[in-house]
Design an enzyme around this catalytic site. Structure first.
Site, PDB file in Angstrom:
ATOM      1  N   ARG A 160       0.815  -1.209   0.000  1.00  0.00           N
ATOM      2  CA  ARG A 160       0.000   0.000   0.000  1.00  0.00           C
ATOM      3  C   ARG A 160       0.857   1.271   0.000  1.00  0.00           C
ATOM      4  O   ARG A 160       0.459   2.310  -0.501  1.00  0.00           O
ATOM      5  CB  ARG A 160      -0.880  -0.059   1.255  1.00  0.00           C
ATOM      6  CG  ARG A 160      -2.068   0.798   1.270  1.00  0.00           C
ATOM      7  CD  ARG A 160      -3.005   0.353   2.387  1.00  0.00           C
ATOM      8  NE  ARG A 160      -3.924  -0.669   1.915  1.00  0.00           N
ATOM      9  CZ  ARG A 160      -5.054  -0.421   1.279  1.00  0.00           C
ATOM     10  NH1 ARG A 160      -5.438   0.816   1.053  1.00  0.00           N
ATOM     11  NH2 ARG A 160      -5.831  -1.393   0.860  1.00  0.00           N
ATOM     12  N   ASP A 198      -9.569   4.273  -5.097  1.00  0.00           N
ATOM     13  CA  ASP A 198     -10.129   3.510  -3.991  1.00  0.00           C
ATOM     14  C   ASP A 198     -10.273   2.026  -4.347  1.00  0.00           C
ATOM     15  O   ASP A 198     -11.078   1.330  -3.765  1.00  0.00           O
ATOM     16  CB  ASP A 198     -11.528   4.083  -3.646  1.00  0.00           C
ATOM     17  CG  ASP A 198     -11.970   3.694  -2.243  1.00  0.00           C
ATOM     18  OD1 ASP A 198     -11.159   3.144  -1.489  1.00  0.00           O
ATOM     19  OD2 ASP A 198     -13.142   3.923  -1.912  1.00  0.00           O
ATOM     20  N   LEU A 230     -10.521  11.215  -4.571  1.00  0.00           N
ATOM     21  CA  LEU A 230      -9.148  11.123  -5.072  1.00  0.00           C
ATOM     22  C   LEU A 230      -9.022   9.971  -6.063  1.00  0.00           C
ATOM     23  O   LEU A 230      -9.743   8.968  -5.959  1.00  0.00           O
ATOM     24  CB  LEU A 230      -8.179  10.870  -3.909  1.00  0.00           C
ATOM     25  CG  LEU A 230      -8.116  11.955  -2.833  1.00  0.00           C
ATOM     26  CD1 LEU A 230      -7.182  11.524  -1.696  1.00  0.00           C
ATOM     27  CD2 LEU A 230      -7.630  13.290  -3.427  1.00  0.00           C
ATOM     28  N   CYS A 242      -4.812  23.285   9.865  1.00  0.00           N
ATOM     29  CA  CYS A 242      -5.777  22.891  10.906  1.00  0.00           C
ATOM     30  C   CYS A 242      -5.559  23.739  12.162  1.00  0.00           C
ATOM     31  O   CYS A 242      -6.507  24.019  12.893  1.00  0.00           O
ATOM     32  CB  CYS A 242      -5.637  21.418  11.267  1.00  0.00           C
ATOM     33  SG  CYS A 242      -6.432  20.306  10.087  1.00  0.00           S
ATOM     34  N   CYS A 273     -13.605  18.518  14.136  1.00  0.00           N
ATOM     35  CA  CYS A 273     -13.970  17.198  13.620  1.00  0.00           C
ATOM     36  C   CYS A 273     -13.888  16.138  14.720  1.00  0.00           C
ATOM     37  O   CYS A 273     -14.723  15.238  14.792  1.00  0.00           O
ATOM     38  CB  CYS A 273     -13.080  16.813  12.435  1.00  0.00           C
ATOM     39  SG  CYS A 273     -11.310  16.935  12.758  1.00  0.00           S
ATOM     40  N   CYS A 324     -21.089   8.651   6.654  1.00  0.00           N
ATOM     41  CA  CYS A 324     -21.251   9.703   7.659  1.00  0.00           C
ATOM     42  C   CYS A 324     -20.431  10.904   7.195  1.00  0.00           C
ATOM     43  O   CYS A 324     -19.326  10.748   6.676  1.00  0.00           O
ATOM     44  CB  CYS A 324     -20.750   9.193   9.006  1.00  0.00           C
ATOM     45  SG  CYS A 324     -20.637  10.458  10.286  1.00  0.00           S
TER      46      CYS A 324
END
Ligand code: B12
Ligand code: SF4
Ligand code: SF4
Length: 364
Positions: free
Chosen positions: A52, A135, A170, A189, A195, A242
Site C-alpha cells: 500500500r 479507492d 481522489l 488545521c 472534527c 457519515c
C-alpha cells in the site's frame, strides 16, 4: 504538464499533481494502525501489507503517480448546505445518506475519466506504462495527494484544500514517466479540533487517527456483521456513510460543487422516510441503486442499517407506521437483519406526552 492540466479540467477533475513513489515515511503509521486493529474486518487493508505504501512494488516500473481530485457536492447544493445536512440529521424518521453517495458511483466516474486522461497522455508522449486507481487497490491515496500538493491531511485524516475543503474524491494514474514532482502545501488545521469533538462515536481517537471500528462510515458500509449494540444509538439516522467530521470542518465553507452531473442526487437518496426505504424489497433496492455505490453493500446490510436508524427513531418518538414497516421487513429476513429489527422493535414506546410541556411533579 500544462496540456495535462487542461485535459484533466476538461474531464471534470478540479486539480492534478505529481507525487514521488517513496512513501516509506508513511509505513510506520500504517503499520501502527493495522497493529492496533483499527481496520476492523477490512481484511484487505492488512492483506497487502506495505505494498500500500510502495507504488513501485504494486505496479513495477512506476516512477511517478499523477494524483487527481474531483469535487462531488451535487450541483444543486446551495451555500449553507451544512445547515441543511445538520437539520436532516435532526429528523430521526428520515434516512441520512452521505453526500458522496447520493448520485453515481464515484469509482466508475473517476476510473473512466482517469483512463481517458491516460489515453490522451499516451497519444502525446508515445507508449506509456500506466495503471488507473481510485479507492480500488492497495494505494495510500491521501498520502499521495498530500505529498503532491492536492491539499493537506486534516485531523480527520482526509485531504483538505484551502479553496475546496474536503468534499472531493481522489484518484491516481501510476506512470512510468519521470515527471517532476509537485510541492506539498502547508497544513492549516491549527488549534482546531472540531472534527474530533463532533464525531458521534469518538472514532477519531487522536488527531490524524481514525479507529475504523467505531466510524459510522465503516459500520454502515464496510462492516459485514452485527453492529455493536453500544454503538447503535450513536448512529442516529445515518444509514450509509457519515459526513459529520466534514460538516464541522470550517474549511468546507469553501467546498465546491461538482463539475459533472453524475453526482446529482437521485430520487430517494435525500431525506426519504425510513419507513419508505424499509418497504423496498431486494428487486426494488437493486433497481434504485443501479450505478450507485450503495449497491455494493447489498440488500442485507442496507436493511440492517435501516433497522438501526428505525430503532433510533422509535427511541426518539414512537411511530406505529414505522413499527409496521419494520415488522414487514422482518418477514423472511436473514438472521443478521432479523436481529437488528428485533433490536429496533424492542425500543420502549417513548412517552410522547412527557417529552413536551412541564415536567411532572417531583421530576426535578
Ligand atoms: C479504509 C478507508 C476508509 C476506512 C478507514 C478510514 C481511515 N481514516 O483510514 C473508513 C471505512 C472508516 C472510511 C471512511 C471514510 N472515507 Co475512506 N477510505 C479508505 C481507503 C480505502 C484507505 C484509507 C487508508 O489507507 N487507511 C489506512 C490508515 C492507516 O490511513 P490514514 O488514516 O490515512 O493514516 C495515516 C496517518 O494518519 C497515520 N496514522 C494513522 N493512524 C496512526 C496511528 C499511529 C500510532 C501513528 C504513528 C500514525 C497513524 O499514518 C497513516 C499513513 O500515513 C481510502 C482510499 C485509499 N485507497 O486510500 C478511502 C478514502 C480515504 N475515503 C474517503 C472518504 C470520502 C471517506 C468518508 C468521508 C466517506 C463517508 N462520507 O462516509 C469517510 C471519512 C471517515 C474518516 N474521517 O476517515 C476518500 C477521502 C477523500 C479525501 N478528500 O481525502 C478516500 C481517499 C477514497 C477516495 N478515493 O476518494 N474510509
Ligand atoms: S465519518 Fe462520522 S463516525 Fe467516521 S470519523 Fe467522521 S464523524 Fe466520526
Ligand atoms: S475540523 Fe478543524 S481540525 Fe478537523 S480537519 Fe477541519 S480544520 Fe482540521
Amino acid at each position: 504538464m500544462e496540456k495535462l492540466h487542461g485535459w484533466a479540467h476538461g474531464l471534470g477533475f478540479s486539480q492534478i499533481a505529481v507525487a514521488d513513489v517513496d512513501l516509506s515515511s508513511a509505513e510506520p503509521g500504517l503499520q501502527a494502525w493495522l497493529d492496533a486493529g483499527h481496520h476492523g474486518r477490512m481484511h484487505y487493508m492488512a492483506a497487502h501489507g506495505m505494498k500500500r505504501a510502495r507504488p513501485a512494488e504494486l505496479v513495477p516500473g512506476t516512477l511517478r503517480v499523477i494524483t487527481a481530485r474531483m469535487d462531488y457536492l451535487p450541483q444543486s447544493t446551495e451555500p449553507g448546505w451544512q445547515a441543511v445536512e445538520w437539520a436532516g440529521l435532526g429528523r430521526p424518521e428520515q434516512a441520512q445518506i452521505s453526500l458522496y453517495a447520493r448520485g453515481r458511483d464515484y469509482h466508475k466516474v473517476l476510473r473512466q475519466r482517469l483512463q481517458k486522461l491516460a489515453e490522451m497522455l499516451e497519444a502525446e508522449v508515445g507508449p506509456l506504462g500506466y495503471r488507473v486507481f481510485t479507492d480500488s487497490a492497495p494505494v495510500l491515496e491521501v498520502e499521495l495527494a498530500a505529498r503532491s500538493g492536492l491539499g493537506w491531511r486534516g485531523k480527520h485524516t482526509l485531504t483538505l484544500h484551502r479553496e475546496a475543503g474536503s468534499m472531493f474524491f481522489l484518484g491516481e494514474l501510476f506512470v512510468d514517466l519521470d515527471l517532476p514532482p509537485t510541492e506539498a502545501t502547508s497544513a492549516h488545521c491549527g488549534e482546531c479540533r472540531a472534527c474530533i469533538d463532533v464525531c458521534p462515536t469518538a472514532a477519531i481517537t487522536e488527531p490524524y487517527r481514525v479507529d475504523a471500528r467505531r466510524c459510522i462510515s465503516y459500520l454502515t458500509i464496510e462492516h459485514d456483521g452485527p453492529i455493536p449494540v453500544e454503538l447503535r444509538p450513536l448512529m442516529g439516522n445515518r444509514v450509509y456513510g457519515c459526513d459529520d467530521c466534514q460538516l464541522a470542518c470550517p474549511w468546507n465553507k469553501f467546498a465546491q460543487t461538482a463539475v459533472l452531473a453524475d453526482f446529482d442526487v437521485r430520487p430517494g437518496m435525500a431525506g426519504a422516510p425510513i419507513a419508505q426505504l424499509l418497504a423496498w424489497d431486494e428487486t426494488e433496492f437493486l433497481r434504485r441503486t443501479e450505478g450507485s455505490a450503495i449497491r455494493r453493500i447489498g440488500f442485507a446490510r442496507w436493511q440492517r442499517n435501516l433497522a438501526v436508524a428505525a430503532g433510533n427513531a422509535l427511541r426518539a418518538r414512537d411511530d406505529a407506521g414505522l413499527r409496521t414497516a419494520l415488522a414487514r421487513a422482518g418477514q423472511g429476513a436473514d438472521a443478521l437483519v432479523a436481529e437488528h429489527i428485533a433490536w429496533a422493535l424492542s425500543a420502549a414506546p417513548a412517552p410522547a406526552a412527557l417529552s413536551s410541556g412541564p415536567p411532572p411533579a417531583g421530576a426535578l
